[in-house]
Scaffold this active site. Sequence first.
Site, PDB file in Angstrom:
ATOM      1  CG  ASP A  69       6.913 -30.709  19.885  1.00 18.89           C
ATOM      2  OD1 ASP A  69       5.670 -30.672  19.780  1.00 18.89           O
ATOM      3  OD2 ASP A  69       7.660 -31.358  19.108  1.00 18.89           O
ATOM      4  CE1 TYR A  95      -4.409 -26.971   6.859  1.00 19.13           C
ATOM      5  CE2 TYR A  95      -5.505 -26.939   8.978  1.00 19.13           C
ATOM      6  CZ  TYR A  95      -4.891 -27.650   7.957  1.00 19.13           C
ATOM      7  OH  TYR A  95      -4.762 -29.015   8.041  1.00 19.13           O
ATOM      8  CG  ASP A 100       2.600 -30.719  15.696  1.00 17.82           C
ATOM      9  OD1 ASP A 100       1.581 -30.188  15.198  1.00 17.82           O
ATOM     10  OD2 ASP A 100       2.739 -31.960  15.753  1.00 17.82           O
TER      11      ASP A 100
END
Length: 244
Positions: free
Chosen positions: A6, A90, A99
Amino acid sequence: MILAIDAGNTRIKWGLHDGRQWLAMGSGATAEAGVVIGQLAKLDRPSRVAFSNVAGPEAMEAVRRLCSEWSVALIEIVPQRFQCGVTNGYADPHQLGSDRWAAMVAAWRRFGRACLVVNAGTAMTADMVDDHGRFRGGIIVPGHGLMLQALAERSSALDRGIGRFDFYPKNTANAVYSGALLALVGAVKHMVARFSEDLGVPPVIVLAGGDAALLRAHLELPAEMVEHLVLEGIVCIASEGACP
């Protein structure tokens, strides 16, 4: 084995997962992405590498070099319209941060009910996932440290000393520190109140990120802290068969 990486704005976090548990974990500064990721070559060779990147091209290139050295597949985390039981609300799913997407996937896998997923790092995100696993929307605000930095840089008259929290600050350093923290706490509480009204029941508040403990201490609401939430989501996406 899956090596989950990440790459965030400030830190790069990684974990080696064998399908049941974490075998090794670590982190380093994003500003030294090439060095941090290069050091991962000392790990046991995984079967694949799964990578969430909001840090930029340097981190991406370093991960590609690592995968080439190992001759292993690279899975880039790219938000989808539907994945691991979560539906992405979205307008353009690919514009959502990888993330944030991984964190929501992990929260849904853990709790399987409505969640407000709060990741408190350089920026704080608060994302709503309803009881059907639908991402309803979310906010992005500057994190605590970024607020303090912005005020120090743009307001020369403010005391740049290190403050502490006080509901009734009597010096400027404490006033800035407390105001920035209460702004974040207030944003989370407002989201919880609105989401609870829409759902009819309060969501699980899931806290992650470097400032998660700081938020939890002042939130005055039940909350679940998950230390490696984004990495958990990356592993889930990389092995979709394990996802609900």
